[in-house]
Design an enzyme around this catalytic site. Sequence first.
Site, short mmCIF file in Angstrom:
data_model
loop_
_atom_site.label_atom_id
_atom_site.label_comp_id
_atom_site.label_asym_id
_atom_site.label_seq_id
_atom_site.Cartn_x
_atom_site.Cartn_y
_atom_site.Cartn_z
N TRP A 249 0.65 -1.18 -0.09
CA TRP A 249 0.17 -0.14 -0.18
C TRP A 249 0.94 1.22 0.11
O TRP A 249 0.52 2.21 -0.78
CB TRP A 249 -0.98 0.07 1.26
CG TRP A 249 -2.13 -0.97 0.92
CD1 TRP A 249 -2.23 -2.09 1.57
CD2 TRP A 249 -3.24 -0.68 -0.13
NE1 TRP A 249 -3.72 -2.71 1.09
CE2 TRP A 249 -4.11 -1.72 -0.05
CE3 TRP A 249 -3.41 0.06 -1.20
CZ2 TRP A 249 -5.12 -2.13 -1.04
CZ3 TRP A 249 -4.35 -0.10 -2.10
CH2 TRP A 249 -5.15 -1.12 -2.10
N LYS B 61 -12.77 -1.52 5.85
CA LYS B 61 -12.18 -2.32 7.01
C LYS B 61 -12.49 -2.38 8.28
O LYS B 61 -13.28 -3.09 8.97
CB LYS B 61 -10.44 -2.48 6.77
CG LYS B 61 -10.17 -2.91 5.66
CD LYS B 61 -9.42 -1.89 4.74
CE LYS B 61 -8.94 -2.57 3.34
NZ LYS B 61 -8.36 -1.64 2.63
N ASP C 269 -1.55 6.59 6.45
CA ASP C 269 -2.73 5.79 5.78
C ASP C 269 -2.91 4.79 6.87
O ASP C 269 -2.28 3.94 6.94
CB ASP C 269 -2.21 5.04 4.37
CG ASP C 269 -3.25 4.05 3.88
OD1 ASP C 269 -4.39 4.16 4.58
OD2 ASP C 269 -3.11 3.68 2.92
C1 LIG Z 1 -7.63 -1.15 1.72
C2 LIG Z 1 -6.59 -0.16 1.67
C3 LIG Z 1 -6.37 0.93 0.74
C4 LIG Z 1 -7.33 1.20 -0.55
O1 LIG Z 1 -8.41 1.58 0.03
P1 LIG Z 1 -9.56 1.99 -1.06
O2 LIG Z 1 -10.69 2.43 -0.30
O3 LIG Z 1 -10.07 0.58 -1.88
O4 LIG Z 1 -9.18 2.97 -1.97
C5 LIG Z 1 -5.32 1.70 1.00
N1 LIG Z 1 -4.29 1.54 1.99
C6 LIG Z 1 -4.43 0.53 2.98
C7 LIG Z 1 -3.64 0.49 3.99
C8 LIG Z 1 -5.53 -0.52 2.86
O5 LIG Z 1 -5.69 -1.34 3.61
#
Ligand SMILES: *Cc1c(COP(=O)(O)O)cnc(C)c1O
Length: 365
Positions: free
Chosen positions: A108, A200, A176
């Site tokens: 990511w 999540k 993030d």
């Molecule tokens: C799932 C995830 C993303 C992507 O998220 P979207 O909402 O699908 O754009 C980005 N960073 C991390 C750490 C993730 O787990």
Amino acid sequence: MKTCRHAQRTMNFYAGPSTLPLSVLEELAETIVDYHGSGLSLIETSHRSPMYDRVHNRAIDLVRELLGVPRSYHVLFLGGGATLQFSMVPMNLIPPGGGCDFVLSGTWAEKAMEDAEKIGNVRVVFDGRADGYVTLPRDVRTSEGSCYLHITSNETINGVQWKRFPATADVPVVADMSSDIMSRRFDAEAFGVIYAGAQKNLGAAGVTVVIIRDDLVESKRPGLTAYLRYATHAEKSSLYNTPPVFSVYTLCLVLEWVRSQGGVEEIERMNKKKSAAVYDAIDAGCGFYSSPVDRDVRSTMNVVFRLPTEEMERRFVAEAEAAGMIGLKGHRSVGGCRASLYNALPEEWADALADFMGDFLRRNG
Ligand SMILES: *Cc1c(COP(=O)(O)O)cnc(C)c1O
């Protein structure tokens, strides 16, 4: 159509979208047609109605309360997933000619960096690629003039999680937190920007929570279009355009659920127990199961593990599925197995998986 009671739940270990509290799903089902006797659904009312306004503001207040976000930060609800933040962050925080620092901790972080590189000068301050993303740096030295340091608090695919966040003197930290927000306590004031897609730990896909410090809201880059500027959303309390109403409502219910559980502190305690059960099953396997991740940065959210052969891993996933446990296959880019143990995953499911792992080992080890 008849309404159904979902007593029989499939044990869902998917990495995202992922399991939600049953009470939240049931409340959604109950209120989706007639929102508390209004004769309307929340998704067919104006996003400027008092009915939606209450939900919107309650969700913002709950993010603040549960994460201890001070008044000097804005809480924004945006579209585009965490992925849009990969470009919005550099677009707003890096002036023309400027740059930022990146911790390359996993898949990511890599994606976030690829977008940032299109906008500014990116310096990699830690590169985990060569080791296959199994560890994190102890300290990070930011570079002169850097606009921010970007980290990924939990690498969902690689199973690597920061336990103590890096301290930088005067460079804001951007995190993030898509896959571990609300899973543990942390000091919000240690960050300039926090962003997380909802699907999540926070609810349904469609809304992204962005927590941004006042002094970072104004864009450093002239000419950005309205939606791409944080300031647009901060000025209008995330009602510049139609927000993802259904996802914000789901977020609100999930946050009420977190509160009813005893808040983030209690959630954190449960998450530690759940992940300990699965890691103990890995460690008890005497090498049959193995975790590629350094012990001190193993994720409590995404437990990544391997079996002796790929054939064995396929059987493990298939037999687990037959036993009612789905989503245990590792991400296609890394293979192996992965158990995602997000906030809403009940402790009994983690225990059931640990038991199954012990049983599978006895039969195959
Ligand atoms: C799932 C995830 C993303 C992507 O998220 P979207 O909402 O699908 O754009 C980005 N960073 C991390 C750490 C993730 O787990």
